[in-house]
Design a protein around this motif. Structure first.
Motif, PDB file in Angstrom:
ATOM      1  N   LYS A 484       0.727  -1.245  -0.134  1.00 44.13           N
ATOM      2  CA  LYS A 484       0.135  -0.047   0.030  1.00 44.13           C
ATOM      3  C   LYS A 484       0.986   1.150  -0.065  1.00 44.13           C
ATOM      4  O   LYS A 484       0.478   2.451   0.361  1.00 44.13           O
ATOM      5  CB  LYS A 484      -0.863   0.071   1.182  1.00 44.13           C
ATOM      6  N   SER A 485       1.970   1.293  -0.340  1.00 41.66           N
ATOM      7  CA  SER A 485       2.929   2.136  -0.378  1.00 41.66           C
ATOM      8  C   SER A 485       3.685   2.797  -1.810  1.00 41.66           C
ATOM      9  O   SER A 485       3.508   1.780  -2.589  1.00 41.66           O
ATOM     10  CB  SER A 485       4.251   1.944   0.287  1.00 41.66           C
ATOM     11  N   ILE A 486       3.851   3.782  -1.746  1.00 38.47           N
ATOM     12  CA  ILE A 486       4.804   4.333  -2.947  1.00 38.47           C
ATOM     13  C   ILE A 486       6.240   4.920  -2.308  1.00 38.47           C
ATOM     14  O   ILE A 486       6.179   5.766  -1.605  1.00 38.47           O
ATOM     15  CB  ILE A 486       4.099   5.569  -3.821  1.00 38.47           C
ATOM     16  N   THR A 487       7.375   4.094  -2.851  1.00 33.51           N
ATOM     17  CA  THR A 487       8.481   4.741  -2.325  1.00 33.51           C
ATOM     18  C   THR A 487       9.053   5.808  -3.065  1.00 33.51           C
ATOM     19  O   THR A 487       9.109   5.814  -4.258  1.00 33.51           O
ATOM     20  CB  THR A 487       9.598   3.543  -2.324  1.00 33.51           C
ATOM     21  N   LEU A 488       9.398   6.770  -2.193  1.00 37.35           N
ATOM     22  CA  LEU A 488       9.996   7.988  -3.079  1.00 37.35           C
ATOM     23  C   LEU A 488      11.561   8.074  -3.466  1.00 37.35           C
ATOM     24  O   LEU A 488      12.206   7.127  -2.775  1.00 37.35           O
ATOM     25  CB  LEU A 488       9.453   9.189  -2.297  1.00 37.35           C
ATOM     26  N   ALA A 489      11.838   8.958  -4.361  1.00 37.00           N
ATOM     27  CA  ALA A 489      13.239   8.957  -4.607  1.00 37.00           C
ATOM     28  C   ALA A 489      14.277   9.338  -3.703  1.00 37.00           C
ATOM     29  O   ALA A 489      15.384   9.139  -3.509  1.00 37.00           O
ATOM     30  CB  ALA A 489      13.320   9.473  -6.037  1.00 37.00           C
ATOM     31  N   CYS A 490      13.671  10.287  -2.502  1.00 38.85           N
ATOM     32  CA  CYS A 490      14.239  10.978  -1.803  1.00 38.85           C
ATOM     33  C   CYS A 490      13.291  11.292  -0.489  1.00 38.85           C
ATOM     34  O   CYS A 490      12.087  11.388  -0.746  1.00 38.85           O
ATOM     35  CB  CYS A 490      14.919  12.119  -2.311  1.00 38.85           C
ATOM     36  N   GLU A 491      13.887  11.293   0.418  1.00 36.42           N
ATOM     37  CA  GLU A 491      13.006  11.758   1.837  1.00 36.42           C
ATOM     38  C   GLU A 491      12.354  13.251   1.454  1.00 36.42           C
ATOM     39  O   GLU A 491      12.997  14.018   1.452  1.00 36.42           O
ATOM     40  CB  GLU A 491      13.813  11.491   3.176  1.00 36.42           C
ATOM     41  N   PRO A 492      11.006  13.047   1.578  1.00 36.75           N
ATOM     42  CA  PRO A 492      10.419  14.446   1.504  1.00 36.75           C
ATOM     43  C   PRO A 492      10.396  15.506   2.775  1.00 36.75           C
ATOM     44  O   PRO A 492      10.512  15.096   3.728  1.00 36.75           O
ATOM     45  CB  PRO A 492       8.799  13.974   1.284  1.00 36.75           C
ATOM     46  N   VAL A 493      10.478  16.625   2.371  1.00 40.16           N
ATOM     47  CA  VAL A 493      10.496  17.661   3.334  1.00 40.16           C
ATOM     48  C   VAL A 493       9.014  18.247   3.762  1.00 40.16           C
ATOM     49  O   VAL A 493       8.533  18.695   2.559  1.00 40.16           O
ATOM     50  CB  VAL A 493      11.391  18.962   3.033  1.00 40.16           C
ATOM     51  N   VAL A 494       8.406  17.993   4.724  1.00 38.44           N
ATOM     52  CA  VAL A 494       7.029  18.452   4.946  1.00 38.44           C
ATOM     53  C   VAL A 494       7.038  19.478   6.169  1.00 38.44           C
ATOM     54  O   VAL A 494       7.591  19.026   7.143  1.00 38.44           O
ATOM     55  CB  VAL A 494       6.249  17.177   5.312  1.00 38.44           C
ATOM     56  N   MET A 525      -5.504  -0.415  -0.043  1.00 38.60           N
ATOM     57  CA  MET A 525      -4.697  -0.649  -1.334  1.00 38.60           C
ATOM     58  C   MET A 525      -5.196   0.372  -2.064  1.00 38.60           C
ATOM     59  O   MET A 525      -6.233   0.797  -2.252  1.00 38.60           O
ATOM     60  CB  MET A 525      -5.172  -2.032  -1.661  1.00 38.60           C
ATOM     61  N   LEU A 526      -4.273   0.979  -3.117  1.00 36.73           N
ATOM     62  CA  LEU A 526      -4.403   1.828  -4.091  1.00 36.73           C
ATOM     63  C   LEU A 526      -5.159   1.298  -5.135  1.00 36.73           C
ATOM     64  O   LEU A 526      -4.858   0.172  -5.762  1.00 36.73           O
ATOM     65  CB  LEU A 526      -3.220   2.503  -4.582  1.00 36.73           C
ATOM     66  N   PRO A 527      -6.224   2.010  -5.791  1.00 32.92           N
ATOM     67  CA  PRO A 527      -6.822   1.513  -6.939  1.00 32.92           C
ATOM     68  C   PRO A 527      -5.953   1.455  -8.087  1.00 32.92           C
ATOM     69  O   PRO A 527      -5.157   2.390  -8.244  1.00 32.92           O
ATOM     70  CB  PRO A 527      -8.198   2.471  -7.248  1.00 32.92           C
ATOM     71  N   THR A 528      -6.115   0.573  -9.105  1.00 33.27           N
ATOM     72  CA  THR A 528      -5.217   0.604 -10.345  1.00 33.27           C
ATOM     73  C   THR A 528      -5.493   1.835 -11.109  1.00 33.27           C
ATOM     74  O   THR A 528      -6.511   2.377 -11.428  1.00 33.27           O
ATOM     75  CB  THR A 528      -5.851  -0.636 -11.261  1.00 33.27           C
ATOM     76  N   ALA A 529      -4.384   2.428 -11.484  1.00 30.83           N
ATOM     77  CA  ALA A 529      -4.561   3.825 -11.890  1.00 30.83           C
ATOM     78  C   ALA A 529      -2.965   4.423 -12.233  1.00 30.83           C
ATOM     79  O   ALA A 529      -1.804   3.564 -11.626  1.00 30.83           O
ATOM     80  CB  ALA A 529      -5.058   4.723 -11.187  1.00 30.83           C
ATOM     81  N   GLU A 530      -2.817   5.370 -12.868  1.00 30.40           N
ATOM     82  CA  GLU A 530      -1.430   5.947 -12.573  1.00 30.40           C
ATOM     83  C   GLU A 530      -1.399   7.190 -11.771  1.00 30.40           C
ATOM     84  O   GLU A 530      -2.371   7.870 -11.971  1.00 30.40           O
ATOM     85  CB  GLU A 530      -1.164   6.440 -14.162  1.00 30.40           C
ATOM     86  N   TYR A 531      -0.429   7.135 -10.814  1.00 32.66           N
ATOM     87  CA  TYR A 531      -0.104   8.228  -9.644  1.00 32.66           C
ATOM     88  C   TYR A 531       0.997   8.831 -10.098  1.00 32.66           C
ATOM     89  O   TYR A 531       1.946   8.684 -10.542  1.00 32.66           O
ATOM     90  CB  TYR A 531      -0.193   7.476  -8.328  1.00 32.66           C
ATOM     91  N   GLN A 532       0.785  10.291  -9.518  1.00 27.86           N
ATOM     92  CA  GLN A 532       1.933  11.226  -9.683  1.00 27.86           C
ATOM     93  C   GLN A 532       2.113  11.685  -8.234  1.00 27.86           C
ATOM     94  O   GLN A 532       1.089  12.196  -7.789  1.00 27.86           O
ATOM     95  CB  GLN A 532       1.752  12.317 -10.628  1.00 27.86           C
ATOM     96  N   VAL A 533       3.101  11.787  -7.709  1.00 27.01           N
ATOM     97  CA  VAL A 533       3.300  12.340  -6.634  1.00 27.01           C
ATOM     98  C   VAL A 533       4.461  13.523  -6.604  1.00 27.01           C
ATOM     99  O   VAL A 533       5.695  13.294  -7.147  1.00 27.01           O
ATOM    100  CB  VAL A 533       4.286  11.365  -5.456  1.00 27.01           C
ATOM    101  N   GLN A 534       3.743  14.721  -6.226  1.00 30.60           N
ATOM    102  CA  GLN A 534       4.704  15.782  -6.201  1.00 30.60           C
ATOM    103  C   GLN A 534       5.002  16.170  -4.476  1.00 30.60           C
ATOM    104  O   GLN A 534       4.398  15.956  -3.734  1.00 30.60           O
ATOM    105  CB  GLN A 534       3.917  16.947  -6.647  1.00 30.60           C
ATOM    106  N   TYR A 535       6.406  16.375  -4.696  1.00 33.30           N
ATOM    107  CA  TYR A 535       6.912  16.549  -3.268  1.00 33.30           C
ATOM    108  C   TYR A 535       8.322  17.300  -3.276  1.00 33.30           C
ATOM    109  O   TYR A 535       8.977  17.579  -4.337  1.00 33.30           O
ATOM    110  CB  TYR A 535       7.285  15.149  -2.521  1.00 33.30           C
ATOM    111  N   THR A 536       8.644  17.804  -2.040  1.00 35.15           N
ATOM    112  CA  THR A 536       9.923  18.608  -2.152  1.00 35.15           C
ATOM    113  C   THR A 536      11.124  17.816  -1.160  1.00 35.15           C
ATOM    114  O   THR A 536      10.908  17.238  -0.334  1.00 35.15           O
ATOM    115  CB  THR A 536       9.579  19.789  -1.429  1.00 35.15           C
ATOM    116  N   CYS A 537      12.226  17.776  -1.793  1.00 41.44           N
ATOM    117  CA  CYS A 537      13.375  17.094  -1.175  1.00 41.44           C
ATOM    118  C   CYS A 537      14.392  18.229  -1.009  1.00 41.44           C
ATOM    119  O   CYS A 537      14.666  19.163  -1.755  1.00 41.44           O
ATOM    120  CB  CYS A 537      14.046  15.929  -1.931  1.00 41.44           C
ATOM    121  N   LEU A 538      15.659  17.872  -0.150  1.00 40.39           N
ATOM    122  CA  LEU A 538      16.758  18.558  -0.134  1.00 40.39           C
ATOM    123  C   LEU A 538      17.622  18.226  -1.369  1.00 40.39           C
ATOM    124  O   LEU A 538      17.433  17.302  -1.983  1.00 40.39           O
ATOM    125  CB  LEU A 538      17.626  18.502   1.079  1.00 40.39           C
TER     126      LEU A 538
END
Length: 539
Positions: A484-494, A525-538
């Protein structure tokens, strides 16, 4: 009898100016623009030598003759030295009677020596090094009378101190935050005489044993921190790490395609070193309930060891399944009882592997071997499955290479699968700060396993627990959570200005979620689809 020499005492204790946990002093932290830093140490953790009245380590200085009792008999090595860096030894003899012959042996029992004419002294070349070397002598007079066996020993040490970094920045550090580095300096032979830490132009005394160095309020840039160590025979070593501090943020947009499959590949990395003998005795029963919790998933499970060098059971190679011929991968199509028994017995390793445990490295190599379709690793990592790693070890990662680094492992998975694979790393370890475990069966704190588990939202368990049932269940539930997860490329700043936005087919997705390190974990669980995650990293 020969005259006695003088005692020359070498004081090896060092006065620390850092922030000391034992209350020996406090240093005011300054801004890094002044290149200042503080040191927290655990004095007395180096086992060499003896403690002086001020907590300083003392020993006889090499090359000097210590005092000896007036009735000295037998032999004396190097004029009473207790340490030397040379295998060339000078032995003086003190028989209890007028001696005609003597027998010298390189052991403590007077065995295996050869009778020769008596001499007041003898030069010898030891066949041993980096250990305590015993010598023994027995005397015989003209009438055949034998003396008792006299024994003395000297430590021959030809190795410099060992420096091991156990905690350091594995990724870019945010500007303005503190940086913490933990390292250990040991010398099993002569003992550590002096440790110096250098950062920029600033050098400060550190200590034998474990040190924690704190750099406050870091400014942007690239930095190198170096540790220099000298033992009591003046043999020296040094080791450095370099890390970056980011001064700017970067905006990320990651696209992930979610399918309806419930596939997960699970890699167990088991510590098979000698220090795990206690835990290994009941490993099968300790993990008996793992498969119950992942039931219903399309799973594959394989096992490798923390041994980085073994030619068949190490370096990331999958170990053969117990009782199965040429079989390396369990899967969910197997009968429950068979799978449970096979997994438990495969995890319970009979061999004694390398003491240089490297669990992160072994996981890295296991994935590399699978991607290259090498040996038993072929087909283990599926392109459309998520990945979960479970390390069970009583000691931390023992090397500092590229493939031992938590951040590099995460990046390797991201790069290898174009950001499409969710990943979690779970650790059953001697947890940092767990004094009960570390004074019992836990060999050393698993700082880097703790770091990578927190980075990926993994479970951190206790290797000293008598029963792993509860934490194994938690890990199995964590494996389910990976789906049920999406692993990001870098740790997000929130913070108040930055957040993580998830779009489903171009529209904001409102499903509840939380951030666990690099993972965005959804409640459902995420429904079948294409997702885009927008976030900020260092940056």
């Amino acid at each position: 009898m020969k005259n006695l020499g003088l005692i020359v005492v070498l004081v090896a204790g060092m006065m620390l100016t850092g922030c000391l946990e034992n209350g020996q002093g406090t240093e005011v932290l300054k801004d890094l623009n002044n290149e200042d830093f503080s040191v927290v140490t655990e004095p007395g953790s180096d086992s060499s030598g003896s403690e002086g009245s001020n907590g300083e380590t003392t020993t006889d200085q090499p090359g000097t003759e210590p005092s000896a009792p007036a009735d000295r008999e037998g032999l004396e090595i190097n004029k009473g030295e207790t340490l030397t860096a040379s295998t060339n030894l000078l032995v003086d003899f003190y028989p209890p009677f007028f001696s005609a012959h003597m027998k010298v042996s390189e052991n403590a029992t007077c065995a295996n020596g050869v009778w020769v004419d008596y001499a007041d002294s003898k030069s010898m070349v030891s066949s041993k090094t980096n250990q305590s070397v015993p010598l023994s002598v027995q005397f015989r007079d003209h009438d055949g009378r034998l003396s008792k066996c006299y024994t003395q020993s000297i430590v021959i040490d030809q190795l410099p101190p060992e420096i091991l970094f156990s905690k350091y920045p594995s990724a870019s550090v945010e500007e303005g935050t503190d940086v913490e580095i933990i390292f250990t300096v040991t010398d099993a032979g002569a003992g550590v005489k002096e440790v110096t830490c250098q950062f920029g132009q600033i050098a400060k005394p550190c200590a034998a044993g474990q040190n924690k160095v704190i750099f406050p309020r870091m400014a942007g840039g690239e930095y190198t921190f170096t540790v220099y160590a000298v033992d009591k025979l003046t043999q020296s070593s040094d080791k450095a790490i370099t890390f970056k501090v980011s001064s700017l943020y970067k905006q990320m947009a990651q696209t992930v395609t979610v399918n309806e499959y419930k596939k997960v590949d699970i890699l167990f990395v088991i510590d098979n070193s000698g220090s795990m003998q206690y835990e290994q005795k009941s490993m099968a029963s300790r993990v008996r309930n793992f498969l119950d919790v992942v039931k219903g998933l399309d799973w594959q499970i394989a096992v490798t060891t923390t041994d980085p060098t073994h030619k068949t059971l190490g370096d990331g190679r999958l170990v053969p399944l117990y009782g199965k011929t040429n079989s390396y991968i369990l899967n969910s199509s197997m009968a429950d009882a068979d799978a449970r028994y096979t997994l438990g017995m495969t995890l319970q390793r009979p061999e004694t592997g390398s003491g240089a445990e490297q669990g992160i490295y072994s996981a890295y190599r296991a994935v590399e071997r699978s991607l290259a379709s090498v040996g038993g690793n072929t087909n283990f990592i599926r392109s459309d499955a998520q990945l979960a790693v479970v390390v069970i070890s009583d000691e931390d990662e023992s090397a500092n290479g590229e493939k031992n680094d938590p951040g590099n492992f995460v990046k390797f998975i991201q790069d290898s699968f174009a950001g499409q694979k969710a990943m979690s790393f779970h650790s059953i370890i001697a947890r940092p700060g767990d004094k009960a475990c570390l004074s019992g069966e836990g060999y050393s704190a698993g700082f880097r396993y703790d770091q990578i588990s927190k980075l990926t939202g993994g479970v951190i368990g206790d290797v000293c627990a008598t029963d792993y049932a509860a934490q194994v269940q938690g890990i199995a539930e964590g494996v389910r959570k990976t789906l049920k997860s999406i692993t990001l490329a870098c740790e997000p700043v929130v913070d108040s200005m930055r957040s993580v936005v998830v779009l489903k087919d171009g529209q904001v997705y409102t499903g509840t979620r939380k951030i666990e390190g690099l993972n965005v974990v959804f409640d459902e669980m995420l429904p079948t689809a294409e997702y885009q995650v927008q976030y900020t990293c260092l940056k």
